[in-house]
Every structure is written in C-alpha cells, then in structure tokens.
Design a protein around this motif. Structure first.
Motif, PDB file in Angstrom:
ATOM      1  N   LYS A 132      -2.561   3.066   2.769  1.00  0.00           N
ATOM      2  CA  LYS A 132      -3.888   3.301   3.555  1.00  0.00           C
ATOM      3  C   LYS A 132      -3.940   2.374   4.729  1.00  0.00           C
ATOM      4  O   LYS A 132      -4.527   2.776   5.727  1.00  0.00           O
ATOM      5  CB  LYS A 132      -5.090   3.082   2.755  1.00  0.00           C
ATOM      6  CG  LYS A 132      -5.314   1.577   2.636  1.00  0.00           C
ATOM      7  CD  LYS A 132      -6.594   1.224   1.780  1.00  0.00           C
ATOM      8  CE  LYS A 132      -6.780  -0.391   1.802  1.00  0.00           C
ATOM      9  NZ  LYS A 132      -7.987  -0.705   1.255  1.00  0.00           N
ATOM     10  N   GLN A 133      -3.067   1.316   4.675  1.00  0.00           N
ATOM     11  CA  GLN A 133      -2.974   0.719   5.802  1.00  0.00           C
ATOM     12  C   GLN A 133      -1.698  -0.341   5.712  1.00  0.00           C
ATOM     13  O   GLN A 133      -1.146  -0.250   4.106  1.00  0.00           O
ATOM     14  CB  GLN A 133      -4.033  -0.250   5.927  1.00  0.00           C
ATOM     15  CG  GLN A 133      -4.102  -1.437   5.031  1.00  0.00           C
ATOM     16  CD  GLN A 133      -5.886  -1.902   5.262  1.00  0.00           C
ATOM     17  OE1 GLN A 133      -6.789  -1.077   5.169  1.00  0.00           O
ATOM     18  NE2 GLN A 133      -5.925  -3.169   5.263  1.00  0.00           N
ATOM     19  N   TYR A 138       0.744  -1.191  -0.124  1.00  0.00           N
ATOM     20  CA  TYR A 138       0.005  -0.069   0.032  1.00  0.00           C
ATOM     21  C   TYR A 138       1.057   1.249  -0.099  1.00  0.00           C
ATOM     22  O   TYR A 138       0.456   2.397  -0.332  1.00  0.00           O
ATOM     23  CB  TYR A 138      -0.965  -0.128   1.187  1.00  0.00           C
ATOM     24  CG  TYR A 138      -2.164  -0.974   1.116  1.00  0.00           C
ATOM     25  CD1 TYR A 138      -3.070  -1.041   0.063  1.00  0.00           C
ATOM     26  CD2 TYR A 138      -2.053  -2.042   2.216  1.00  0.00           C
ATOM     27  CE1 TYR A 138      -3.983  -2.004   0.089  1.00  0.00           C
ATOM     28  CE2 TYR A 138      -3.175  -2.993   1.930  1.00  0.00           C
ATOM     29  CZ  TYR A 138      -4.128  -2.955   1.171  1.00  0.00           C
ATOM     30  OH  TYR A 138      -5.003  -3.858   1.041  1.00  0.00           O
ATOM     31  N   ILE A 141      -0.124  -4.398   5.385  1.00  0.00           N
ATOM     32  CA  ILE A 141      -0.585  -5.554   5.031  1.00  0.00           C
ATOM     33  C   ILE A 141      -0.211  -6.728   6.484  1.00  0.00           C
ATOM     34  O   ILE A 141      -0.658  -7.720   6.505  1.00  0.00           O
ATOM     35  CB  ILE A 141      -0.206  -6.323   4.021  1.00  0.00           C
ATOM     36  CG1 ILE A 141       1.506  -6.524   4.050  1.00  0.00           C
ATOM     37  CG2 ILE A 141      -0.529  -5.625   2.697  1.00  0.00           C
ATOM     38  CD1 ILE A 141       1.939  -7.517   2.833  1.00  0.00           C
ATOM     39  N   ASP A 153      -2.383  -4.086   9.167  1.00  0.00           N
ATOM     40  CA  ASP A 153      -3.992  -3.936   8.838  1.00  0.00           C
ATOM     41  C   ASP A 153      -4.836  -2.945   9.591  1.00  0.00           C
ATOM     42  O   ASP A 153      -6.002  -2.825   9.530  1.00  0.00           O
ATOM     43  CB  ASP A 153      -4.817  -5.388   8.670  1.00  0.00           C
ATOM     44  CG  ASP A 153      -4.540  -5.698   7.383  1.00  0.00           C
ATOM     45  OD1 ASP A 153      -4.222  -5.139   6.213  1.00  0.00           O
ATOM     46  OD2 ASP A 153      -4.769  -6.923   7.193  1.00  0.00           O
ATOM     47  N   THR A 154      -4.056  -1.963  10.399  1.00  0.00           N
ATOM     48  CA  THR A 154      -4.977  -1.260  11.333  1.00  0.00           C
ATOM     49  C   THR A 154      -5.492   0.056  10.569  1.00  0.00           C
ATOM     50  O   THR A 154      -6.701   0.619  10.955  1.00  0.00           O
ATOM     51  CB  THR A 154      -4.360  -0.786  12.649  1.00  0.00           C
ATOM     52  OG1 THR A 154      -3.185   0.220  12.340  1.00  0.00           O
ATOM     53  CG2 THR A 154      -3.922  -2.034  13.233  1.00  0.00           C
ATOM     54  N   GLN A 166      -4.553   2.928  11.413  1.00  0.00           N
ATOM     55  CA  GLN A 166      -4.622   3.746  12.297  1.00  0.00           C
ATOM     56  C   GLN A 166      -3.543   4.869  12.711  1.00  0.00           C
ATOM     57  O   GLN A 166      -3.490   5.753  13.236  1.00  0.00           O
ATOM     58  CB  GLN A 166      -4.800   3.327  13.728  1.00  0.00           C
ATOM     59  CG  GLN A 166      -6.192   2.552  13.581  1.00  0.00           C
ATOM     60  CD  GLN A 166      -7.378   3.123  13.196  1.00  0.00           C
ATOM     61  OE1 GLN A 166      -7.469   4.340  13.371  1.00  0.00           O
ATOM     62  NE2 GLN A 166      -8.516   2.299  12.912  1.00  0.00           N
TER      63      GLN A 166
END
Lengths: 287, 363
Positions: free
Chosen positions: A125-126, A41, A128, A131-132, A134
């Motif tokens: 975006k996150q 990502y 892998i 995966d948060t 945040q």
C-alpha cells in the motif's frame, strides 16, 4: 486457453526503520550499518500473489527498481516462492520521485507484458521510507490498468471472464469492487502472513539468475523522464526535526499508591487541556 | 552510445523554470472529500491552510465538490465557504455516488485543465491518496504526499511542502518548480481546524462530468460500513489508549479497553502484541500500522521504539506509563508515570470516571 495468472509484484528495498538511530548529539541519521529489508507492506502483496498462484496457477515475477544491492531483496522474495526476479537499475533512475518511479516501473512491466500479457500488478500500500502510496496509482494510470488500492481481500478472480472482485478499505467501511483484468492491486497490511520459503525455493533463490535491466533494456528511450530529470518535485532541503526540548514531566501522586498517581495524572491532563472532558463524549463514559 | 549527450546546464535550467504556458495557473484549490453525504474533516483543515497560502500569494481559495446531487453537495458547498473558500467548483453527477478512481480522476482532471489552479491540495486519506496518485500522473505534475507544513517560497512563488522522510527521522522541503498545479496531500489532523464563519458565501461554478456509466470499468457491488465489522478508527480518534508488552498477559488487554471505554477512546497496541495475536492488525500503532494524531494518547507498557514513535508522536499530548524510567517513550511523551501499567491503568480508569461524574454534576 487460460494458463493461470501472470502476476508482477513490485517491491522496494528500504532501510529497516526499526534499526534507525538518531545521533544523540548531532541529531542526524546514523545510516551506517542500518540493515535493508523488503518494504514490509510489499510482503502482503507478495503473499497475495503467491496465494493466487496456488489457487489458479501462473507465475509471480518480482520487480524492483534500485541499486545493484537491491538484488538481495529480490533473492529473498524468490526464496519465499516467486518464480522470477527482475532488477531495474541504471544511473538514470537515481533521484526519482513518484512520477519518475512509476514511469520506469511501467516501462519494465510493459516489457514483461510484451512477453506474456500481465493480469495483475501488485504493490504494497506504501513504502516505509517514502510513505507516499502514490507509485501504485501512478503505474495503473500510465498502463491503463484498473486501479484497486488498499485491498484487504480478493474473494474472486476469473481469468477466463477477465474479472476480479476485491474488498477495498475506504473511509468508514469496505467497498466491494468488481473490475476487469488487467488491474493493479495495492495490498493492505495485515491481510495475510507471508509463507516461509520451502528449502528448494531458498536454495534456488541463492543461485538464481536475477534478470537485470537498464533503462534501454526496459525499452525506455526518453531518459529525461527518469530519475532526477524526470521528477517534477525537487528536494530543496533536508533537515532534522527539532528534538523535543525536554523529557516527559514525571507525575507523582500525594503518595506512591496507583490511586494517588492516577488522580494526579487526571488533574495534570485536564490542567494542560481544559477542554479535554468535553472531548469525552461517548455516553458510556458518563455511566 | 551514439546518442547525443544532452546539455546538462540547459536541462537543469529547464526543470527549474516555469514554462510560459503554465504562468496562467492561479489560485489555491482544495478537494472537498465528500462521501456518503459527509465531508471528511481533513478538507476543512486544508481550507484553513489554503486560506493562509492564498493570502500570501494574493489569490483566491476554491473548494472542489464532487458528488451526486442531493447527497450532501449543497451542505458541502455552503460549508466550504464557511471554512474559507472564495468560490466553489461543483460537479454533480450520479456517477460520483460511490468513490471510484476513474470518474473522480476525470472530473478533477477536466476541472484543472479548464480552470488552471496553481496549487491543489487533497487529504491523505485512502480516497485522497488513490485519487492524488492517479491525478498527478495524468497531469504529469509534482505531488508531495503527507505534508506536515506548507509555505510559499519567497523567491520562486512555489509551494514549499515539508514532509517527513527516512521513516520520520528527518524532514525535507519539496518544491515543484516547472509543472502545474503543484499538488500536495496532508494527513488528517496534521493541520488545525479553522473557525467557520457562517456568514461567508460566494459564487458556485458548475461543470458537468463528461462520462457515462459504460465508460467506467469498475463497479461498486457493495459497501460494508465499519460499524458491522468493528474496524478500529484509530487514525481519527480524539483519544487513544494503547498497551504494549508491559501488559504481560493477553487478558490484561481488557485494562486498556476499560480505560478506553470510560474515555470514549479508541484502543490500540504496539507491534509486538500484534505478533503475539493479542489484538488484530488494524489496532497496531506505528510505522507499519496506523499513524494516530489524537488530542490525548495514553501509552501503557510501551517502550517507544522508533517504529512506534513515528506512528504516535503526532499526538497533541502523550502520557506514558512504564516501569523503566529510561524507556525511550519518555523521550517524546509529555507526561510520564514510572509504574506498572497493570496497576496504573485501572487506577486511571477510576480516576477519570470520578472526574467525569463531577463535571457532569457541575455542568
């Protein structure tokens, strides 16, 4: 007065999940030999930053927090054209959750900002592995950057006016947002394709000096906000998911024709989930 | 070098014990995601889960509704009670018309600081993740994202949030012991939808948003609904049909679309087809694409590498079609057909069409 955009791209070196294998007997992860890659990502974030540099000039700094070996990913990013790489590494950072990670990265970005004011911070975006999604918002909040998540396009950016327009993926549509610089952008996947590195860039990356900062270098005084100590979430246990107890039940028709197999499949699926035909609601399905 | 080393035992204890001033935090909250007058179904799924946690803790469930007056807020409040809330916190303000990080973070931060919930759950949607990350940082508390299971730890009374880790190959249970509220996000369709009880109602606590438009730097210029852009709604589809390299040629993507059409389904593909440009990236199912949790997933000509598996195994039921009886997809599919997707897909399309026609006559 405008000297192009000063951009920081946060990347993370992650295990390549496509290469992860689960041990068939013990049902544990076989970590040995799993190659590491730049979080896929993040590549969309890197390309977006490079494209903006093509358009408006400026610099692209890649930043990662991780062990010494994360240097590999920084060199790769430089090979694609990033100007400068910074590795944030310290034993104090071990065991960071998203709050502690955004704290450390914010400190490093703050230091870059003190040298040259940063216009845009990019992330994927996150990741892998976690995966948060945040850490990006965490950095934005800590640094008071305007937050643009799930961005699919940046149709306009004007350094002199200090403004940026972005398309943000939302539920059921796309928001067109306009905000002020500096801002934090998390890029959506599939929005661009990372350029191949030019030969000079690839050669430069191999020999380039990677700036390495520890907590103190990044200006962090309170290391209790880093790593395990700075992480309010505590992992209480890690365990393997239950493997599915059986393999797929094979469907065979009255004879081996596709029509017979398909008829048997429909009967099997409806028997397993009697409400299924009711779920099929689109009028065209009944045509 | 001259810094005084900290005393590790004291600090370890500190991070595991709830400070006195946080012991007043009570009750389980669910952020009700209301946008364009509609509530995201994940909010009701979370209320069902919140009800169970609150019953274990012997506390109340509260829903939090933010939005402009008259645009679905009344309906959202009423339904929050139907789906299990004991009370609802409501902030109505025109500034909450289109989602923006700042006013939503401000509204929720103020509510949390005033009313002190011990648990706060949000949907792991694009809105929920944008908001949760900002909020957890502002509140300096723990956030566990994309939980697949929520429980209460018997000894600490803490939220034990379980989520996949390491690309979905392992699970871990995470607790926030020394900060409040304990925040968690859950993806849509992970939790089951509770049965609504239309007779339930309760008190509404209204608060105001302490903000004016001039405080908000980000402006919404436009909203382009997906109907115009043909964006795949894979993540929320009840039925998904997907194809992989077994389709062999780009024109055979049509076979997947045909079956999807009859089923009222969304269609997608595995990563190689994106790389070949046979479908657009928004239709990729897998770890670097969309995670789907449909009721039925039909995978045709997809081998089932881990990358695809972690994005699709949340489906309630998986039917896999592959010529190779040893393809890994048969390890996690429920039903399998060993056969050529190019033959089986059109046959399935016909068989479903026939079946639905019968149901329609009968019903």
């Amino acid at each position: 007065m405008s000297q192009g955009l000063t951009m920081v791209v946060c990347i993370k070196q992650v295990p390549d999940s496509a290469q992860i294998r689960v041990h068939p007997v013990t049902n544990t992860i076989m970590r040995q030999g799993v190659p590491t890659i730049i979080n896929p990502y993040d590549l969309f974030a890197l390309e977006q930053a490079l494209a903006l540099r093509d358009q408006l000039g400026g610099t692209v700094t890649v930043l990662t927090m991780g062990p010494q070996m994360a240097e590999t990913s920084l060199r790769k990013a430089m090979g694609h054209g990033a100007d400068r790489a910074i590795l944030l590494t310290d034993r104090f950072f071990a065991g960071s959750d998203t709050l502690a990670t955004s704290f450390a990265l914010s400190a490093a970005i703050g230091k870059i900002n003190a040298e040259t004011p940063v216009d845009v911070v990019f992330t994927g975006k996150q990741t892998i592995d976690g995966d948060t999604a945040q850490v990006g918002p965490g950095i934005a909040r800590r640094m008071g950057l305007n937050q643009l998540t799930y961005v699919s396009a940046i149709p306009a950016i004007d350094k002199a006016a200090g403004e940026i327009t972005a398309h943000r993926r939302a539920e059921g549509g796309v928001q067109v947002l306009k905000t002020k610089l500096p801002c934090l952008v998390t890029m959506l996947e599939g929005t661009n394709e990372l350029r191949r590195g030019s030969l000079p860039d690839v050669l430069r990356a191999e020999r380039a000096e990677i700036t390495t900062w520890n907590a103190k270098d990044a200006g962090i005084e309170d290391v209790t906000k880093c790593g395990l100590k700075g992480s309010p979430t505590k992992v209480s246990k890690v365990f393997a998911p239950k493997p599915r107890s059986e393999r797929a039940a094979m469907i065979e028709g009255a004879d081996a024709t596709p029509a017979a197999i398909a008829a048997a499949a429909v009967e099997t699926l409806v028997a397993a989930d009697p409400a299924l035909p009711g779920v099929i609601t689109r009028p065209s399905a009944l045509a | 070098m001259s810094e005084t080393p900290a005393k590790p035992p004291a600090r370890a204890a500190k991070s595991k014990e709830l400070p006195e001033h946080l012991k007043a935090y009570r009750h389980v909250w669910v952020f009700i995601e209301l946008e364009h007058g509609r509530v995201h179904s994940v909010s009701w799924e979370l209320l069902g889960e919140a009800r169970k946690l609150a019953d274990t803790l012997k506390v109340d469930v509260a829903g939090v509704v933010l939005g402009p007056a008259g645009e679905g807020t009344d309906q959202a409040v009423a339904e929050a009670f139907h789906y299990g809330a004991d009370q609802v916190y409501l902030v109505e303000d025109p500034l909450l018309t289109n989602y923006r990080t700042d006013p939503f973070t401000k509204a929720l931060t103020d509510l949390v600081n005033t009313h002190k919930p011990e648990i706060l759950m949000l949907g792991a949607s694009t809105l929920g993740r944008d908001l949760a990350g900002a909020l957890a940082t502002t509140l300096a508390t723990g956030l566990t994202a994309d939980c697949t299971e929520l429980a209460i730890d018997g000894t600490s009374r803490a939220l034990a949030a379980t989520r996949p880790t390491f690309g979905g190959s392992l699970l871990c249970t995470i607790m926030t012991l020394a900060a409040r509220p304990q925040m968690a996000t859950v993806r849509p369709r992970v939790m089951s939808m509770p049965e609504p009880d239309r007779s339930r109602a309760g008190p509404v606590i209204r608060e105001r948003l302490d903000m004016v438009e001039e405080d908000i730097v980000t402006k919404v210029l436009d909203f382009i609904p997906d109907a115009d852009t043909n964006q795949a709604q894979l993540a929320f589809a009840d039925i998904v049909v997907a194809g992989g390299l077994g389709l062999q040629r780009p024109e055979n993507v049509q076979l997947v679309k045909d079956l999807a059409e009859v089923l009222g389904a969304e269609y997608g593909c595995s990563r190689p087809l994106i790389q070949k440009g046979w479908m657009t990236a928004d239709r990729q199912i897998g770890q670097t694409g969309k995670t789907i949790r449909p009721r039925l997933y039909i995978a045709a000509g997809i081998s089932g590498a881990i990358q695809h598996r972690v994005g699709s195994e949340g489906a309630d039921r998986i039917l896999a079609i592959n010529t190779d009886p040893n393809a890994p997809i048969f390890d996690f599919a429920h039903h399998g057909i060993v056969g050529d997707a190019l033959e089986i897909l059109p046959a399935l399309t016909e068989a479903f069409r026939a079946r639905l026609a019968v149901d329609r006559l009968a019903g």
